[in-house]
Write a protein that holds these residues in place. Sequence first.
Motif, PDB file in Angstrom:
ATOM      1  N   SER A  55       0.848  -1.191   0.000  1.00 57.41           N
ATOM      2  CA  SER A  55       0.000   0.000   0.000  1.00 57.41           C
ATOM      3  C   SER A  55       0.879   1.235   0.000  1.00 57.41           C
ATOM      4  O   SER A  55       2.084   1.179   0.277  1.00 57.41           O
ATOM      5  N   ASP A  57       0.685   3.634   2.145  1.00 58.75           N
ATOM      6  CA  ASP A  57       1.141   3.864   3.520  1.00 58.75           C
ATOM      7  C   ASP A  57       2.332   2.973   3.857  1.00 58.75           C
ATOM      8  O   ASP A  57       3.239   3.384   4.587  1.00 58.75           O
ATOM      9  N   TRP A  59       4.626   1.924   1.707  1.00 61.86           N
ATOM     10  CA  TRP A  59       5.778   2.557   1.059  1.00 61.86           C
ATOM     11  C   TRP A  59       6.223   3.794   1.847  1.00 61.86           C
ATOM     12  O   TRP A  59       7.420   4.018   2.051  1.00 61.86           O
ATOM     13  N   ARG A  60       5.252   4.577   2.306  1.00 62.67           N
ATOM     14  CA  ARG A  60       5.583   5.794   3.043  1.00 62.67           C
ATOM     15  C   ARG A  60       6.353   5.455   4.326  1.00 62.67           C
ATOM     16  O   ARG A  60       7.362   6.084   4.658  1.00 62.67           O
ATOM     17  N   GLY A  61       5.907   4.452   5.030  1.00 63.08           N
ATOM     18  CA  GLY A  61       6.580   4.056   6.259  1.00 63.08           C
ATOM     19  C   GLY A  61       7.991   3.546   6.001  1.00 63.08           C
ATOM     20  O   GLY A  61       8.918   3.839   6.759  1.00 63.08           O
ATOM     21  N   SER A  64      10.370   6.440   4.870  1.00 66.53           N
ATOM     22  CA  SER A  64      10.668   7.414   5.929  1.00 66.53           C
ATOM     23  C   SER A  64      11.858   7.006   6.777  1.00 66.53           C
ATOM     24  O   SER A  64      12.412   7.834   7.517  1.00 66.53           O
ATOM     25  N   LEU A  85       6.282  10.085  -3.277  1.00 65.81           N
ATOM     26  CA  LEU A  85       6.580   9.932  -1.852  1.00 65.81           C
ATOM     27  C   LEU A  85       7.926  10.552  -1.480  1.00 65.81           C
ATOM     28  O   LEU A  85       8.074  11.139  -0.407  1.00 65.81           O
TER      29      LEU A  85
END
Length: 357
Positions: A55, A57, A59-61, A64, A85
């Motif tokens: 998802s 999110d 990938w974002r996690g 980061s 992102l």
Amino acid sequence: MDLTLDLTHRSVLVIGGAHAARRSIARYRAAGAAVHLVTESPAPSAAKAVEWPRSADGWRGLLSTMDLVVLVGATPAIDTTIAALATELRLWLTRERAAATGPVGHVTLVGGGPGDEGLMTVAALRALRDADIVYFDRLGPHDRLADWAPGAEFVDVGKLPGHHAVPQAEIERMIVASALAGQTVVRLKGGDPFVFGRGGEEVLACRVAGVPVSVISGVSSAIAAPAIAGIPVTHRELSRMFTVVSGHAPFTDEQLAHLVGLGGTIVVLMGIGTLPQLSAGLARHGMDAAMPVAIIERAFTDSQRTTVASIGTVVDSSAQAGIRSPAVIVIGEVVRLAHDADVAAVELLDHAARLAR
């Protein structure tokens, strides 16, 4: 990738197939980074494997926690997602070309020039950057191989006069075997691969084995060594041709007669061992004993030295000077252009012009 960036202990995420991304992974590991690989097709890799997020999110996690993201052969959809992102997270992002992924690799014969890294070509450096393994000679520039081919394996197959630690047939077997194992191979040679470099033999070995092979030309010491000593191999109204010969084996009388008959400049590579036979033979076939000769030892190194003599005196002069290989021998009137003062050079040209009328 800019290797001037300090990546020591930085977290780098590589996105792509393990095999396609192998060169990127090797380079970042060589730069001191902690490299993570996320791929949809798990395979053995030198990087730490990371599960593929399912998802945005996810990938974002993942992103980061990283300092740099590297896309290797990404699909347009993944590229768009990761780029957005990275912008959102103000994260460094770079895109790199995928390494060869076929069952058979590729061999590139690279001419490294006469030893000065400044004379390496852009194409040579590009080939080294993409190499999985580099087979190098002693006369080619190799002090900075770790910078030019970060993460690659390096194999020294250099030869010394009279001592071939790795026979030519074994070198050919090794480069072919590496390519058949799927690796991108660079065969780094001094000078130009096709000027007494046995490059033709290595190309044929690859073709016989069905291995794709290409050649990147290099600056030959036959021209570069005289040049750095101030000797042009040709000069208007003085020498309209130059002949490059190998002095590895003695010359026949027919060859010596042809060399004298051609005129112009003679450049001899690997000729210190046969210099007595060469100088005596040229004189015997009519070359003027006063014909100038220059011997340039260890060109482009801190110990470079040029010895100037004549056909009649060069053997004694070289013995007194203790001349050793590697050296380039230049025979011809062009030697005077570097050895004499400018006035003497002008007089020499005037004399040559009068003879030509």
